[in-house]
Design a protein around this motif. Structure first.
Motif, PDB file in Angstrom:
ATOM      1  N   ASP A 184      45.963  47.321  36.211  1.00 19.66           N
ATOM      2  CA  ASP A 184      45.590  46.262  36.825  1.00 19.66           C
ATOM      3  C   ASP A 184      43.822  46.175  36.828  1.00 19.66           C
ATOM      4  O   ASP A 184      43.549  47.231  37.561  1.00 19.66           O
ATOM      5  N   ILE A 185      43.397  45.080  36.191  1.00 19.27           N
ATOM      6  CA  ILE A 185      42.029  44.996  36.368  1.00 19.27           C
ATOM      7  C   ILE A 185      41.584  43.651  36.805  1.00 19.27           C
ATOM      8  O   ILE A 185      42.206  42.790  36.597  1.00 19.27           O
ATOM      9  N   ASP A 186      40.452  43.609  37.560  1.00 20.88           N
ATOM     10  CA  ASP A 186      39.794  42.301  37.980  1.00 20.88           C
ATOM     11  C   ASP A 186      38.981  41.756  36.808  1.00 20.88           C
ATOM     12  O   ASP A 186      37.913  42.042  36.461  1.00 20.88           O
ATOM     13  N   ALA A 187      39.561  40.679  36.493  1.00 21.24           N
ATOM     14  CA  ALA A 187      39.095  40.020  35.288  1.00 21.24           C
ATOM     15  C   ALA A 187      37.918  39.381  35.631  1.00 21.24           C
ATOM     16  O   ALA A 187      36.889  38.725  34.812  1.00 21.24           O
ATOM     17  N   ALA A 188      37.548  39.130  36.893  1.00 13.21           N
ATOM     18  CA  ALA A 188      36.273  38.266  37.607  1.00 13.21           C
ATOM     19  C   ALA A 188      35.419  39.245  38.062  1.00 13.21           C
ATOM     20  O   ALA A 188      34.477  38.659  38.747  1.00 13.21           O
ATOM     21  N   ALA A 189      35.460  40.542  37.977  1.00 12.43           N
ATOM     22  CA  ALA A 189      34.540  41.401  38.355  1.00 12.43           C
ATOM     23  C   ALA A 189      33.337  41.084  37.840  1.00 12.43           C
ATOM     24  O   ALA A 189      33.017  40.685  36.749  1.00 12.43           O
TER      25      ALA A 189
ATOM     26  N   ARG B 145      32.815  44.998  32.291  1.00  7.93           N
ATOM     27  CA  ARG B 145      32.623  44.520  33.717  1.00  7.93           C
ATOM     28  C   ARG B 145      32.923  45.831  34.786  1.00  7.93           C
ATOM     29  O   ARG B 145      33.270  46.869  34.074  1.00  7.93           O
TER      30      ARG B 145
ATOM     31  N   GLN C 172      35.877  48.995  34.918  1.00  3.82           N
ATOM     32  CA  GLN C 172      36.612  48.783  33.880  1.00  3.82           C
ATOM     33  C   GLN C 172      35.925  49.798  32.733  1.00  3.82           C
ATOM     34  O   GLN C 172      34.745  50.320  32.892  1.00  3.82           O
TER      35      GLN C 172
ATOM     36  N   ASP D 131      37.434  54.718  39.435  1.00  4.29           N
ATOM     37  CA  ASP D 131      37.944  53.865  40.227  1.00  4.29           C
ATOM     38  C   ASP D 131      37.271  53.985  41.877  1.00  4.29           C
ATOM     39  O   ASP D 131      37.031  53.303  42.311  1.00  4.29           O
TER      40      ASP D 131
ATOM     41  N   ASN E 263      33.678  52.531  41.550  1.00  6.29           N
ATOM     42  CA  ASN E 263      33.664  51.350  40.930  1.00  6.29           C
ATOM     43  C   ASN E 263      32.617  51.245  39.940  1.00  6.29           C
ATOM     44  O   ASN E 263      31.853  50.265  39.762  1.00  6.29           O
TER      45      ASN E 263
END
Length: 537
Positions: free
Chosen positions: A267-272, A308, A311, A470, A473
């Motif tokens: 799971d990754i944060d597409a809005a990071a 991002r 990631q 992770d 970040n």
């Protein structure tokens, strides 16, 4: 099949002060005519010690204390130096890992192949030349005349390795030892070399002892596999049986460490926030001038990437595809010819060196060879704190940070007073990671950072990089030619060929359904493709 190489109860002692009494002990191993036996194990297991003992190349400190090494019934351990010189190249030959260090840089490649014939035959010069040309054609080198007239530095890594194979096989020996001959090669060149070795071995009926830590190579080329751990053979079986149903715990651990070529789901944060964005990035090298014809090499052209926070973006491709050029341009170790490099909101492609200095701490890079990256005359503690000290951190604070980072990379903080040579390759790479993290970067670039490591150590370092990304970040740019590694660590993948990005997308998309013909060719060339280790094929 009768054995051409028969190693019986071999024991080779280590000098006093070694980490164990014997480099190898109680080893029994055979290679039959027309058979390829892969000898696998981690660094320090004794693989190369066995290879050098067979060739009579062991240093004086490593003496055989018991056993026999029989080459067609003749005990190598009892052979005189003169007899060993007669046997090398004629009855047994060896291909080394790094051809650039094995070849003479001041001799043309044709002269180096001919040297073997001149030393071991009485053939006249014309016959020798015809035979040299024939073996160069056999190893599928283009334009044989040009290859023979070239010096090693004028050839690619794959071409140099083919020259080494030509030297090894020109006298048609009964035994060929290949010591990690494909480790430093990209997947397509590696596939070509493996196919060539198999082809020549079948044509000449040669027995091959192939030393490797890459189970993809084992799956591709082996007939039988022997597993070596700390100098002891723990398992020797047919390839299909061993890879599908390993019996010894050590073998199971090694095979479990092989990364799957199926991308993992994360799971990754597409809005990071965007940490890195390149637009139209290019690097062009020019040569020539007043009297010489001007020549341009487009090492990278129109490269558009986005990465991002939190990631990992992988860049994959063959040697010379432009991967490392892009990484060095992003880190401003080289100046881009054109295009934009945004680090957050800061443009770093065009600013001068003085303006760049405050931004350098935000981008850190881990290189392929940790030993070359560390100063052998400085302790690892001094190496880790050097960066923070240069940016105004007090020595006590920098050292406290170094101790915490040693724990982060799972090393003993008390080891900060030791020197690089006192660590293993995997430990040195962990130290280089700690040194990069000491600057608290926003972007970490790993340039082939695990390609030279054993499969088990590689798995540990990849897990460590994942954990660090992770926890901190970080944004990570991961450059590799190993598709299995890319599948396990990358969220997105950019495939490069001849300086251009030819395919770009989510890892699951690129690995699951590659669109570009070049990407498809890369996957087709990956050793052990379609083979899930630890399960019956």
């Amino acid at each position: 099949m009768s054995a051409i190489l028969d190693i019986r109860n071999l024991a080779i002692a280590l000098p006093k002060g070694g980490d164990r009494r014997h480099a190898v002990e109680g080893v029994n191993l055979s290679v039959a005519r027309g058979e390829i036996v892969c000898l696998v194990g981690e660094s320090g297991s004794g693989k190369s010690v066995i290879a050098h003992a067979v060739m009579g190349l062991s240093p004086k400190e490593l003496k055989a204390t018991s056993g026999e090494i029989l080459l067609e019934g003749e005990d190598i351990l009892k052979a005189t130096p003169d007899r060993l010189r007669e046997l090398r190249c004629v009855r047994m030959s060896m291909i080394f890992q790094e051809p650039m260090t094995a070849l003479n840089p001041v001799m043309r490649c044709g002269e180096q192949i001919d040297e073997v014939l001149a030393m071991h035959t009485t053939l006249p010069a014309e016959e020798r030349r015809a035979r040299v040309k024939r073996i160069v054609e056999e190893v599928h080198l283009p334009d044989p005349e040009r290859m023979l007239a070239s010096y090693p530095h004028q050839l690619s890594g794959g071409q140099r390795q083919r020259i080494m194979i030509a030297i090894a096989l020109i006298m048609e020996p009964v035994l060929l030892i290949a010591d990690e001959p494909t480790t430093a090669l990209d997947v397509t060149t590696q596939a070509q070399i493996l196919k060539l070795i198999r082809e020549l071995q079948q044509r000449h009926g040669t027995g091959v002892l192939f030393i490797t830590h890459d189970f993809g190579v084992v799956a591709e080329i082996a007939d039988r596999v022997a597993v070596l751990r700390l100098g002891h053979l723990v398992e020797t079986r047919a390839k299909v049986d061993l890879l599908a149903r390993p019996e010894h715990d050590y073998t199971k651990m090694l095979i479990a460490s092989v990364p799957s070529i199926v991308p993992r789901q994360r799971d990754i944060d597409a809005a990071a926030p965007i940490v890195l964005k390149t637009t139209g990035l290019a690097k062009i090298y020019s040569s020539g001038g007043f009297l010489a014809k001007k020549r341009e090499v487009r090492a990278a052209e129109d490269v558009n990437l986005e990465l991002r926070r939190g990631q990992t973006l992988g860049i994959v491709g063959e040697s010379g595809s432009g991967k490392s050029t892009v990484a060095r341009a992003i880190a401003r170790l080289i100046d881009p010819t054109a295009g934009s490099v945004l680090l957050g909101t800061d443009e770093i492609a065009t600013i001068g060196v003085r303006a760049l200095r405050p931004l350098r701490r935000r981008v850190q890079i881990v290189f392929q060879d940790p030993y070359r990256s560390l100063n052998p005359r400085r302790t690892v503690g001094e190496a880790i704190i050097e960066g923070p000290l240069n940016y105004g951190t007090s020595r006590s604070e920098a050292m406290a940070r170094a101790r915490k980072l040693m724990e982060t990379v799972r090393l003993d903080p008390e080891a900060l007073t030791r020197y690089p040579h006192q660590f293993s390759g995997g430990q040195r790479q962990r130290i280089c990671i700690a040194r990069a993290l000491a600057m608290e970067p926003e972007l970490l670039i790993a340039d082939e950072a695990v390609s030279a490591l054993d499969v088990s150590v590689q798995a540990q370092v990849l897990e460590l990089l994942d954990e660090i990304r992770d926890r901190m970040n970080l944004a990570m740019l991961f450059i590799t030619h190993d598709l299995r590694v890319a599948a396990q660590v990358c969220d997105h993948v950019a495939v490069m060929s001849k300086g251009r990005v030819v395919e770009y997308g989510a890892a699951a998309q690129v690995f699951g359904a590659p669109q570009h013909a070049y990407t498809q060719a890369l996957f087709a060339a990956a050793p052990g493709r379609g083979y899930e280790f630890g399960t019956a094929p």
